[in-house]
Design a protein around this motif. Structure first.
Motif, PDB file in Angstrom:
ATOM      1  N   ASN A1023      -0.202   9.056  25.869  1.00 28.59           N
ATOM      2  CA  ASN A1023       0.551   7.983  26.147  1.00 28.59           C
ATOM      3  C   ASN A1023      -0.152   7.037  25.487  1.00 28.59           C
ATOM      4  N   GLU A1024      -1.595   7.240  24.979  1.00 28.12           N
ATOM      5  CA  GLU A1024      -2.447   6.215  24.126  1.00 28.12           C
ATOM      6  C   GLU A1024      -2.847   6.843  22.649  1.00 28.12           C
ATOM      7  N   LEU A1025      -1.920   7.871  22.386  1.00 35.84           N
ATOM      8  CA  LEU A1025      -2.243   8.760  21.269  1.00 35.84           C
ATOM      9  C   LEU A1025      -2.092   8.061  20.024  1.00 35.84           C
ATOM     10  N   LYS A1026      -3.115   8.156  19.129  1.00 31.38           N
ATOM     11  CA  LYS A1026      -3.198   7.536  17.711  1.00 31.38           C
ATOM     12  C   LYS A1026      -3.246   8.854  16.814  1.00 31.38           C
ATOM     13  N   LEU A1027      -2.465   8.619  15.583  1.00 23.38           N
ATOM     14  CA  LEU A1027      -2.492   9.717  14.835  1.00 23.38           C
ATOM     15  C   LEU A1027      -3.074   9.450  13.264  1.00 23.38           C
ATOM     16  N   LEU A1028      -4.027   9.878  12.700  1.00 23.17           N
ATOM     17  CA  LEU A1028      -4.554   9.774  11.454  1.00 23.17           C
ATOM     18  C   LEU A1028      -3.858  10.998  10.585  1.00 23.17           C
ATOM     19  N   SER A1029      -3.275  10.279   9.665  1.00 25.39           N
ATOM     20  CA  SER A1029      -2.567  11.282   8.613  1.00 25.39           C
ATOM     21  C   SER A1029      -3.020  10.816   7.168  1.00 25.39           C
ATOM     22  N   TRP A1030      -3.128  11.990   6.387  1.00 29.57           N
ATOM     23  CA  TRP A1030      -3.650  11.678   4.850  1.00 29.57           C
ATOM     24  C   TRP A1030      -2.714  12.394   3.825  1.00 29.57           C
ATOM     25  N   SER A1031      -2.809  12.001   2.715  1.00 25.91           N
ATOM     26  CA  SER A1031      -1.826  12.602   1.681  1.00 25.91           C
ATOM     27  C   SER A1031      -2.745  12.791   0.432  1.00 25.91           C
ATOM     28  N   PHE A1032      -1.819  13.523  -0.488  1.00 26.91           N
ATOM     29  CA  PHE A1032      -2.286  13.572  -1.852  1.00 26.91           C
ATOM     30  C   PHE A1032      -2.294  11.964  -2.634  1.00 26.91           C
ATOM     31  N   ASP A1033      -2.079  10.990  -2.008  1.00 21.44           N
ATOM     32  CA  ASP A1033      -1.675   9.720  -2.711  1.00 21.44           C
ATOM     33  C   ASP A1033      -3.024   8.947  -2.291  1.00 21.44           C
ATOM     34  N   GLY A1034      -4.312   9.760  -1.649  1.00 20.70           N
ATOM     35  CA  GLY A1034      -5.487   9.128  -1.530  1.00 20.70           C
ATOM     36  C   GLY A1034      -5.632   8.287  -0.465  1.00 20.70           C
ATOM     37  N   VAL A1036      -5.355   6.986   3.638  1.00 21.31           N
ATOM     38  CA  VAL A1036      -5.189   7.444   5.138  1.00 21.31           C
ATOM     39  C   VAL A1036      -4.424   6.363   5.988  1.00 21.31           C
ATOM     40  N   LYS A1037      -3.385   6.987   6.937  1.00 18.03           N
ATOM     41  CA  LYS A1037      -2.687   5.868   7.668  1.00 18.03           C
ATOM     42  C   LYS A1037      -3.082   6.362   9.017  1.00 18.03           C
ATOM     43  N   VAL A1038      -2.995   5.145   9.978  1.00 11.37           N
ATOM     44  CA  VAL A1038      -3.210   5.251  11.372  1.00 11.37           C
ATOM     45  C   VAL A1038      -1.834   5.008  12.168  1.00 11.37           C
ATOM     46  N   TRP A1039      -1.464   5.696  13.048  1.00  5.36           N
ATOM     47  CA  TRP A1039      -0.223   5.668  13.578  1.00  5.36           C
ATOM     48  C   TRP A1039      -0.135   5.588  15.048  1.00  5.36           C
ATOM     49  N   ASP A1040       0.705   4.942  15.894  1.00  5.49           N
ATOM     50  CA  ASP A1040       0.605   4.806  17.158  1.00  5.49           C
ATOM     51  C   ASP A1040       2.031   5.843  17.358  1.00  5.49           C
ATOM     52  N   VAL A1041       1.560   6.766  18.006  1.00  8.30           N
ATOM     53  CA  VAL A1041       2.550   7.933  18.233  1.00  8.30           C
ATOM     54  C   VAL A1041       3.477   7.821  19.275  1.00  8.30           C
ATOM     55  N   GLU A1045       4.776   3.184  15.154  1.00  5.79           N
ATOM     56  CA  GLU A1045       4.214   1.991  14.351  1.00  5.79           C
ATOM     57  C   GLU A1045       2.967   2.515  13.438  1.00  5.79           C
ATOM     58  N   LYS A1046       2.905   2.035  12.117  1.00  2.37           N
ATOM     59  CA  LYS A1046       1.726   2.244  11.533  1.00  2.37           C
ATOM     60  C   LYS A1046       0.587   1.435  11.633  1.00  2.37           C
ATOM     61  N   LEU A1047      -0.480   1.644  12.204  1.00  3.03           N
ATOM     62  CA  LEU A1047      -1.554   0.224  12.417  1.00  3.03           C
ATOM     63  C   LEU A1047      -2.259   0.263  11.262  1.00  3.03           C
ATOM     64  N   GLN A1048      -2.722   1.172  10.581  1.00  2.00           N
ATOM     65  CA  GLN A1048      -3.669   1.021   9.333  1.00  2.00           C
ATOM     66  C   GLN A1048      -3.291   1.851   8.179  1.00  2.00           C
ATOM     67  N   ASP A1049      -3.577   1.093   7.031  1.00  2.00           N
ATOM     68  CA  ASP A1049      -3.455   1.854   5.858  1.00  2.00           C
ATOM     69  C   ASP A1049      -4.643   1.817   4.714  1.00  2.00           C
ATOM     70  N   ILE A1050      -5.501   3.112   4.631  1.00  2.00           N
ATOM     71  CA  ILE A1050      -6.838   2.783   4.126  1.00  2.00           C
ATOM     72  C   ILE A1050      -6.581   3.489   2.740  1.00  2.00           C
ATOM     73  N   ALA A1051      -7.006   2.876   1.871  1.00  2.00           N
ATOM     74  CA  ALA A1051      -7.114   3.594   0.489  1.00  2.00           C
ATOM     75  C   ALA A1051      -8.523   4.354   0.394  1.00  2.00           C
ATOM     76  N   ALA A1052      -8.644   5.523   0.661  1.00  2.00           N
ATOM     77  CA  ALA A1052      -9.865   6.144   1.007  1.00  2.00           C
ATOM     78  C   ALA A1052     -10.588   6.622  -0.332  1.00  2.00           C
ATOM     79  N   HIS A1053      -9.800   7.388  -1.020  1.00  2.00           N
ATOM     80  CA  HIS A1053     -10.151   8.214  -2.288  1.00  2.00           C
ATOM     81  C   HIS A1053      -9.576   7.873  -3.467  1.00  2.00           C
TER      82      HIS A1053
END
Length: 1218
Positions: A1023-1034, A1036-1041, A1045-1053
């Protein structure tokens, strides 16, 4: 550059003392080896009448030469223990600098001398007589090789004529080496070898060549002669292009063909015509029956320290009786050295032929040698005579260290060395002074004599060797890896077999401990050869156990070449539970596990068994051809063993064995009614056999002038014909009517060797494939050429490599013909000759053979890199990899009903595959991206298939629980949530999907612009699950499963993100990237806490320890680093060496990592699975899968069960042995 004045003045001052004491001959040997003196100059010194005159001439020569010659003269004095004289010259040694190196007396050791020593060129014998005319002849021929990219100089003459000494002396020339062979001279003693021993010699040569390179490669050891030949060809042409290979004492043309690799070769042989079988320019030097009288007398003079003019009158008679043999003259000379008053006695011994024995069919008169040998042995003390007899058990061309004889004779090393020196002084034994320690050996003729003399005692002599070994090593076998250890580990089984010690041989070879020991020290090639060579003896005890050990080595041998050496017990745990190999491994694993050692056993072995239904080991040596009978019940196989064998296709039971040809059998083929079998061979003959009676019906021996490569019957008996093709220059394709003694027709058109021929399904046409780069179609009825398909024109003209068409095959309807050339397969329309399809195999290796299935669109391909592939011709898509062979695959063939496929290989096996099983299992094989849910004893696996669907399976039963379609492109990652009911997936289609996998309900998360490689789950409850996803675009995105909803959008690398992991305490998450860094981030502020630098390649994987105090990263070099989470400091590097051609650390990228619950252990995946001690950074265990490139590993909570999938879709469930 002239000699320095101070050195010159000193030499003039000391001249008188030097002339009084030195023996010029011994000094000149060293000076010639250093390259500061020529053979011609040596001859001018030697012709002087007395030793003092010779010394004066030598000093005069040194005075005329340069500083290098002076230093070489000084070094020779030191080596010959003239220490007092050397001290007189030392103070005025010139300062010479070689190529900017440190100036010292040692610098004078010439580059040539070092090169010859490293290349294994033998030193001069103790007593040496120069033969300048012959030496110059050989050198002139060697100079001629300079203008050729490859060629042969053959030095031929009868046994004992001094060919080997002559060859070694010819290359002992500074100018010759610098001008012609600056890349080195490499000596290989051949002798009478079987294929296995020849392979070992070439393996050793390749290893020596590779170790001499600035950056040696680490390729696996060649496991067949074809592979070894190709490796040697590459080394000689690419790495040592201006070098000379010397093959000493070659007996057979088949051996010489292995070295036909277009390099420069000097060979010594008794057979003048031997080089006729190979290609390239050829030059000859004949060594006449032996020494002339003058040279033979010179040997006697050197031994007896007399002037030639002072030799007694018996000397000439002795030389005459020795028939000019340097070996025999040396034997007599050595006897006279100790007994100078026995000239008449030894002459009478030779004349009376007291020790004569008859040798039939020999081109050499052995009488003189036998008499000299017998006389030499007779003067030995009684106890030494018995010790010399023990040398009868040695194998030809094998050198042994004194330590082996210490064990055999139960004597102290110093005593053994004194005895051996006595044998050497009497020319009863030779010593290799290049090696440290010195190695001792017998000339072939001496060994022949001993064997003949002691024929009745050979068994007991071998038994003595074994008993002495058992007594000396009763506590533990030798493991030092020195020459003595090498000898025992290599030849112990040989001595047991020759000594008829069957029980000892069983106990040794049916022991996993012996397998581990010998493989560690010698590698697997010798081991496999032992089971084949001693198979008839072992089979009397238990043929099934012998087969189990041989099969284990055949399938796992390539792992035993890895360094560090793998755990043999762990490898053996993968064997079937019914195997004796497994039984021993299981017992040892349990014993060692009690002491804390890690072992892991497959619990789903039935799913990991080799895809091949049956493996047959029919021959000793490579298998060049195998074929099904038309009814599918039998298999025929032939190859290097010169035999033809027929087996049941259901069980592998041997039905018939025939000694078919005098040389290698290259092809075999059944007639349409399965009553006949045709064979063809390197011996240029074609034979037809009645297979029901096992009798020879026909021999066609007169018409092919070169080896016959292929034979094939027509497809029906309506008009039975046999087609053959050969290496002949013109008349190379023939049709035979079995009722006629000669060929019915000859097909004209090819002027290069023809490798393959095959009839069209209706028998109207014959297709031929040639080295000229074409396939020709001939009308069978008229033998006229119908059309030519120019295959080479479809390859790039810029590529200089020849296009050799290896074979061709017809589709079942006869409308298309398929050709194999290089690493490609081309499909042509028969009527138009248009290319319809090119199958791009994406392999660097050669397609050796292809065969189209008679009942489907499948095409089987055999490769030189051990692979067999199945392709769908309609879809131009690979359907299966059939893995299992350990060397070049020479032939593939479907059964007539298409249900089975066979393949044969240089690894000495024929493998049978069930087409549907291989085809089907490969078509729906699981991909490596998977997740596992451990629920008590229940194991549930989720993995995608080739159709981008999720498959949920129960293990180990394999029951399918759910199939989840939805993603439009490849599924890259999947993960179960903690409740076990929710499954999350990501894909190349840029989406993330959240599944209720039992019902199939799905939620889609969208937002990434590129493929979503992976993700991690944050939070405990769904019920409270968040999901951290990452991609070749460098990013990291944080989602409310729940809401999507997308909660964060981080330019990591700056580079692509390759992995991510959340710490168990949920305070941090980590990212790794292609930019070679890893970063730790706060889950609260989403800010970077640490950037971890140090990896030299892409950081591919990461994992937090369970206590969140440590953090592990793995990169594409196979390196694993462990960091402190507290301050980002580096704690340990698990593997510091980088990946190479034979990565011994991880077989490639480190793709996944997991800590044990107590954080003391770490498991990692790459080319294989490794377990590590975290505190020490040491590898504890390794598991090798059938395939490679593992991507993920799933670990049970108690760190006892491990699940992974390899690159060919095989699922592994490993359980820790406890």
């Amino acid at each position: 550059m002239a000699l320095e004045e101070r050195a010159r003045s000193n030499l003039l001052r000391q001249r008188h003392k030097l002339e009084q004491d030195i023996k010029p001959q011994y000094l000149m040997d060293h000076m010639i080896s250093d390259g500061v003196m020529t053979v011609q100059e040596e001859e001018k010194v030697r012709v002087q009448g007395t030793r003092k005159d010779q010394a004066a001439a030598l000093i005069e020569l040194v005075l005329r030469k340069n500083n290098n010659c002076f230093i070489s003269f000084y070094n020779a004095l030191v080596k010959e223990t003239y220490d007092d004289l050397a001290k007189l010259l030392y103070v005025d040694l010139p300062d010479v600098s070689f190529d900017g190196q440190k100036s010292s007396s040692e610098s004078s050791i010439s580059h040539v001398q070092i090169m010859l020593s490293e290349g294994g060129v033998p030193q001069r014998p103790v007593v040496f007589v120069s033969r300048p005319e012959l030496v110059n002849q050989v050198r002139k021929k060697l100079y001629l090789l300079q203008k050729d990219t490859g060629g042969w100089v053959t030095v031929f003459g009868m046994a004992g004529s001094g060919k080997s000494v002559l060859a070694a002396e010819a290359v002992r020339d500074h100018s010759l080496i610098e001008e012609c062979f600056p890349n080195g001279v490499h000596w290989l003693s051949i002798g009478q070898l079987d294929k296995a021993d020849l392979l070992v010699k070439i393996q050793s040569l390749c290893f020596r060549l590779e170790q001499s390179l600035d950056s040696p490669s680490h390729q696996r050891v060649a496991s067949s002669l074809d592979e070894a030949k190709e490796r040697l060809r590459f080394l000689m042409l690419r790495r040592y292009p201006r070098s000379l290979l010397i093959l000493d004492d070659v007996w057979e043309s088949s051996v010489l063909k292995v070295f036909d690799i277009h390099c420069r070769i000097l060979l010594t042989t008794r057979n003048r015509s031997l080089a006729d079988s190979v290609s390239g320019p050829k030059y000859e030097v004949e060594v006449e029956s032996g020494l002339d009288d003058k040279k033979a007398l010179e040997i006697l003079a050197l031994y007896t320290k007399l002037n030639q003019n002072g030799l007694p009158e018996e000397a000439r008679s002795i030389v005459r009786e020795c028939k000019g043999s340097p070996l025999v003259v040396s034997l007599i000379g050595a006897l006279l050295k100790d007994k100078p008053n026995r000239w008449g006695y030894y002459l009478r011994q030779l004349q009376q032929k007291q020790f004569k024995r008859i040798r039939k069919s020999s081109s050499y008169d052995y009488d003189a040698l036998d008499q000299a040998m017998a006389a030499s042995i007779e003067v030995l003390p009684d106890e030494h005579r018995e010790l010399y007899k023990d040398l009868t058990v040695l194998e030809k061309d094998v050198k042994i260290p004194a330590k082996v004889l210490c064990v055999l004779w139960d004597l102290e090393p110093e005593e053994v060395e004194d005895i051996l020196q006595e044998f050497v002084n009497k020319s009863l034994l030779f010593v290799d002074g290049n090696s440290k320690p010195h190695l001792y050996y017998l000339h072939d003729l001496q060994l022949d004599f001993l064997v003949e003399q002691n024929r009745e005692q050979i068994e007991s002599l071998h038994s003595k060797v074994v008993r002495q070994y058992q007594h000396h090593y009763r506590e533990a076998p030798p493991t030092s890896g020195d020459e003595e250890c090498f000898y025992w580990i290599r030849f112990l089984t040989y001595h047991m077999a020759k000594g008829n010690l069957s029980q000892e041989l069983y106990s040794l070879m049916f022991s996993l401990d012996w397998v581990s020991l010998k493989a560690r020290i010698m590698g697997p090639a010798h081991l496999i050869n032992d089971y084949v060579e001693h198979g008839p003896i072992l089979d009397k005890e238990n043929s099934e156990v012998r087969s189990q050990f041989q099969e284990f080595l055949s399938l796992s041998g390539h792992h035993l070449e890895q360094r560090p050496f793998p755990d043999v017990v762990q490898l053996a745990l993968s064997q079937p539970r019914s195997s004796e190999v497994y039984r021993q491994a299981r017992q040892q694993a349990l014993n060692r596990a009690n002491g804390g050692k890690l072992y892991f056993e497959l619990i789903n072995k039935s799913g990991v068994e080799n895809l091949s239904r049956l493996v047959i080991h029919p021959h000793l040596g490579s298998i060049y051809s195998a074929c099904f009978s038309h009814d599918g019940s039998k298999i025929a196989a032939c190859g290097a063993s010169k035999t033809l064998k027929v087996f049941k296709s259901t069980s592998g039971e041997k039905l018939i064995e025939l000694q078919a040809h005098d040389e290698e059998v290259l092809c075999c083929a059944f007639s349409p009614d399965d009553h006949l079998l045709a064979t063809c061979s390197s011996d240029k003959k074609v034979k037809v056999w009645n297979i029901l009676q096992g009798k020879l019906l026909r021999v066609f021996a007169e018409e092919h002038d070169e080896q016959v490569n292929h034979c094939e019957f027509t497809n029906t008996t309506q008009r039975l014909l046999l087609a053959t093709c050969s290496n002949d220059s013109g008349l190379n394709v023939k049709l035979w009517n079995l009722n006629k003694p000669t060929s019915q027709n000859t097909m004209f058109g090819h002027f290069e060797p023809v490798n393959h021929c095959c009839f069209s399904p209706d028998d109207r046409y014959l297709a031929t494939s040639s080295n000229d780069g074409t396939v020709k179609l001939f009308q069978v009825s008229t033998a006229n050429e119908w059309k030519t398909i120019d295959v080479k024109s479809f390859f790039s003209e810029s590529d200089e490599e020849e296009v050799l068409v290896k074979c061709s095959t017809w589709t079942a309807d006869g409308t298309r013909i398929i050709c194999a050339a290089r690493n490609a397969v081309l499909v042509f329309d028969v009527q138009t000759s248009d290319m319809l399809l090119e199958i791009k195999t994406h392999r660097l290796s050669t397609v050796q053979y292809c065969h189209a299935c008679p009942t489907s669109n499948l095409l089987a391909l055999a490769f030189s890199n051990y692979a067999v592939e199945l392709w769908d011709l309609e879809e131009n898509k690979k359907r299966a990899d059939c893995s299992g062979h350990l060397s070049w695959v020479q032939r593939v063939q479907f059964s007539c009903d298409g249900s089975q496929l066979l393949s044969c290989s240089d690894d000495q096996t024929v493998r049978l595959w069930e087409t549907e099983k291989v085809h089907t299992s490969s078509a729906i094989c699981l991909k490596r991206d998977s997740d596992v849910l451990f629920n008590g004893e229940e194991i549930i696996v989720s993995a995608s298939d080739n159709c981008n669907r999720l498959q949920v399976l129960e293990l180990p039963s394999g029951k399918l629980l759910a199939t989840l379609p939805g993603h439009t492109k490849t599924v890259l990652h999947c993960q179960f949530c903690q409740d076990g009911e929710t499954l999350v997936t990501s894909s190349e289609d840029t989406t993330i999907r959240v599944w209720k996998w039992r019902s199939g309900e799905c939620k889609v998360l969208q937002g990434h612009k590129e493929q979503v490689r992976c993700f991690s789950l944050l939070g405990e409850s769904t019920n409270e699950l968040k999901l951290l996803s990452w991609s070749f675009d460098g990013t990291v995105k944080v989602w409310d499963v729940e809401s999507g909803e997308k909660l964060q959008d981080i330019a990591a690398h700056q580079g692509a993100i390759l992995s991510c992991h959340v710490s168990p305490d949920r305070c941090l998450f980590a990212t790794t990237s292609a930019d070679k860094t890893a970063k730790l981030w706060s889950c609260e502020s989403w800010q970077c806490a640490f950037t971890l630098r140090g990896h030299q390649e892409c950081v591919r994987s990461c994992r937090f320890s369970w206590d969140s105090k440590r953090f592990a990263t793995g990169d594409d070099n196979g390196e694993i680093r462990i960091w402190s989470v507290k301050d980002g400091s580096l704690l340990k590097v698990c593997s510091q060496e980088s990946k190479d051609g034979m990565d011994s650390l991880h077989g490639g990228w480190v793709t996944d990592l997991h800590f044990s619950p107590n954080n003391s252990l770490l498991v990692s995946t790459g080319g294989y699975i490794k377990w590590w001690n975290v505190a020490r950074g040491e590898a504890l265990q390794t598991f090798y899968p059938t395939g490679s490139a593992l991507k993920k590993i799933h670990v049970s909570p108690d760190f006892s069960t491990f699940v992974t999938i390899d690159n060919i879709g095989i699922l592994y469930v490993l359980k820790r042995v406890a």
